[in-house]
Scaffold this motif. Structure first.
Motif, PDB file in Angstrom:
ATOM      1  N   GLU A 117      36.664  47.626  48.019  1.00  0.00           N
ATOM      2  CA  GLU A 117      37.769  48.574  48.118  1.00  0.00           C
ATOM      3  C   GLU A 117      39.129  47.890  48.204  1.00  0.00           C
ATOM      4  N   ASP A 118      39.210  46.728  48.861  1.00  0.00           N
ATOM      5  CA  ASP A 118      40.508  46.057  48.997  1.00  0.00           C
ATOM      6  C   ASP A 118      40.628  44.840  48.070  1.00  0.00           C
ATOM      7  N   SER A 119      39.859  44.821  46.989  1.00  0.00           N
ATOM      8  CA  SER A 119      39.904  43.732  46.023  1.00  0.00           C
ATOM      9  C   SER A 119      40.423  44.233  44.686  1.00  0.00           C
ATOM     10  N   THR A 120      40.958  43.314  43.916  1.00  0.00           N
ATOM     11  CA  THR A 120      41.390  43.662  42.566  1.00  0.00           C
ATOM     12  C   THR A 120      40.169  43.720  41.649  1.00  0.00           C
ATOM     13  N   PRO A 121      40.272  44.406  40.523  1.00  0.00           N
ATOM     14  CA  PRO A 121      39.142  44.433  39.588  1.00  0.00           C
ATOM     15  C   PRO A 121      38.739  43.033  39.114  1.00  0.00           C
ATOM     16  N   GLN A 122      39.710  42.143  38.982  1.00  0.00           N
ATOM     17  CA  GLN A 122      39.403  40.777  38.560  1.00  0.00           C
ATOM     18  C   GLN A 122      38.560  40.054  39.610  1.00  0.00           C
ATOM     19  N   GLU A 123      38.854  40.280  40.896  1.00  0.00           N
ATOM     20  CA  GLU A 123      38.067  39.646  41.952  1.00  0.00           C
ATOM     21  C   GLU A 123      36.644  40.190  41.979  1.00  0.00           C
ATOM     22  N   VAL A 124      36.485  41.475  41.754  1.00  0.00           N
ATOM     23  CA  VAL A 124      35.149  42.088  41.749  1.00  0.00           C
ATOM     24  C   VAL A 124      34.329  41.557  40.577  1.00  0.00           C
ATOM     25  N   VAL A 125      34.935  41.549  39.380  1.00  0.00           N
ATOM     26  CA  VAL A 125      34.216  41.042  38.206  1.00  0.00           C
ATOM     27  C   VAL A 125      33.936  39.553  38.365  1.00  0.00           C
ATOM     28  N   GLY A 126      34.883  38.808  38.945  1.00  0.00           N
ATOM     29  CA  GLY A 126      34.660  37.389  39.204  1.00  0.00           C
ATOM     30  C   GLY A 126      33.504  37.159  40.170  1.00  0.00           C
ATOM     31  N   GLY A 127      33.422  37.976  41.219  1.00  0.00           N
ATOM     32  CA  GLY A 127      32.313  37.869  42.168  1.00  0.00           C
ATOM     33  C   GLY A 127      30.980  38.192  41.520  1.00  0.00           C
ATOM     34  N   MET A 128      30.973  39.246  40.697  1.00  0.00           N
ATOM     35  CA  MET A 128      29.736  39.611  39.992  1.00  0.00           C
ATOM     36  C   MET A 128      29.295  38.503  39.039  1.00  0.00           C
ATOM     37  N   SER A 129      30.243  37.972  38.282  1.00  0.00           N
ATOM     38  CA  SER A 129      29.875  36.944  37.305  1.00  0.00           C
ATOM     39  C   SER A 129      29.410  35.672  38.000  1.00  0.00           C
ATOM     40  N   HIS A 130      30.054  35.312  39.106  1.00  0.00           N
ATOM     41  CA  HIS A 130      29.621  34.129  39.840  1.00  0.00           C
ATOM     42  C   HIS A 130      28.207  34.335  40.396  1.00  0.00           C
ATOM     43  N   LYS A 131      27.929  35.551  40.869  1.00  0.00           N
ATOM     44  CA  LYS A 131      26.603  35.841  41.431  1.00  0.00           C
ATOM     45  C   LYS A 131      25.516  35.797  40.363  1.00  0.00           C
ATOM     46  N   ILE A 132      25.774  36.348  39.173  1.00  0.00           N
ATOM     47  CA  ILE A 132      24.723  36.334  38.149  1.00  0.00           C
ATOM     48  C   ILE A 132      24.508  34.927  37.606  1.00  0.00           C
ATOM     49  N   VAL A 133      25.568  34.148  37.463  1.00  0.00           N
ATOM     50  CA  VAL A 133      25.403  32.770  36.984  1.00  0.00           C
ATOM     51  C   VAL A 133      24.635  31.954  38.019  1.00  0.00           C
TER      52      VAL A 133
END
Length: 156
Positions: free
Chosen positions: A33-49
Motif C-alpha cells: 500500500e505504501d510502495s510505488t508500482p516499480q517497487e512492487v514489481v521489483g520485489g515480485m521479480s526479485h522473488k521469482i528470480v
C-alpha cells in the motif's frame, strides 16, 4: 533444439536476477500500500528470480555443506555429517525455491523477503560471531539487549 529453449529462458532469468538490485530498501515495514508500482514489481521479480535459481541450483547445497563442515569441524565430521546437512539443505533450498516461484505475486514473508538467509546457495552463511549478529546466550538462543538502567524491563 526444443530442450535448449527452456534452459536458455531459465539462464536468462537467472542472469537478470544476478544483475538486479534488491528492491526492499531500508524500511523493514514496507507494504504494498505504501510502495510505488516499480517497487512492487521489483520485489515480485526479485522473488521469482530467487525462486527459480534456488529451485534449479538447490543441489549446490550438498557440496557446499560438505566443504563447510569439513573446514569448520574436521575430516571425520565433513565426511559423515556434511553429506547429511547437504541433503537436508538441498531439500530446504529446492522446496523454498518452488514455494517462491508459486507465491511470487504475493508480498510475503515481509515485503517479498526471502524465506531464509542466505538468499542463494552460492552466498556465504552469516556466522553468529560476525559483526551485526545478535548476541547469543550459552544455550545458543538470541538474548534481548539490556538497557543501561538495569536488566529488568517492564512492559506497559
Amino acid at each position: 533444439m526444443r530442450q535448449i529453449r527452456p534452459l536458455a529462458v531459465a539462464g536468462l532469468i537467472l542472469a537478470i536476477g544476478l544483475c538486479a538490485e534488491p528492491s526492499q530498501g531500508s524500511d523493514p515495514f514496507k507494504t504494498v500500500e505504501d510502495s510505488t508500482p516499480q517497487e512492487v514489481v521489483g520485489g515480485m521479480s526479485h522473488k521469482i528470480v530467487r525462486g527459480v535459481s534456488n529451485f534449479a541450483l538447490g543441489w549446490w547445497e550438498l557440496p557446499k555443506q560438505v566443504y563447510q563442515t569439513f573446514r569448520e569441524e574436521g575430516v571425520t565430521m565433513g565426511l559423515t555429517v556434511g553429506p547429511l546437512k547437504g541433503v537436508g539443505m538441498t531439500l530446504v533450498r529446492t522446496l523454498s525455491g518452488a514455494g517462491e516461484v508459486l507465491t511470487f505475486p504475493f508480498p510475503f514473508p515481509g515485503f517479498y523477503d526471502p524465506y531464509f538467509e542466505p538468499e542463494y546457495a552460492w552466498q556465504k552463511e552469516r556466522k553468529v560471531d560476525s559483526p551485526g549478529a545478535p548476541p547469543l546466550n550459552s544455550d545458543g538462543a538470541v538474548t534481548a539487549p539490556t538497557s543501561g538502567a538495569g536488566s529488568s524491563q517492564t512492559q506497559p
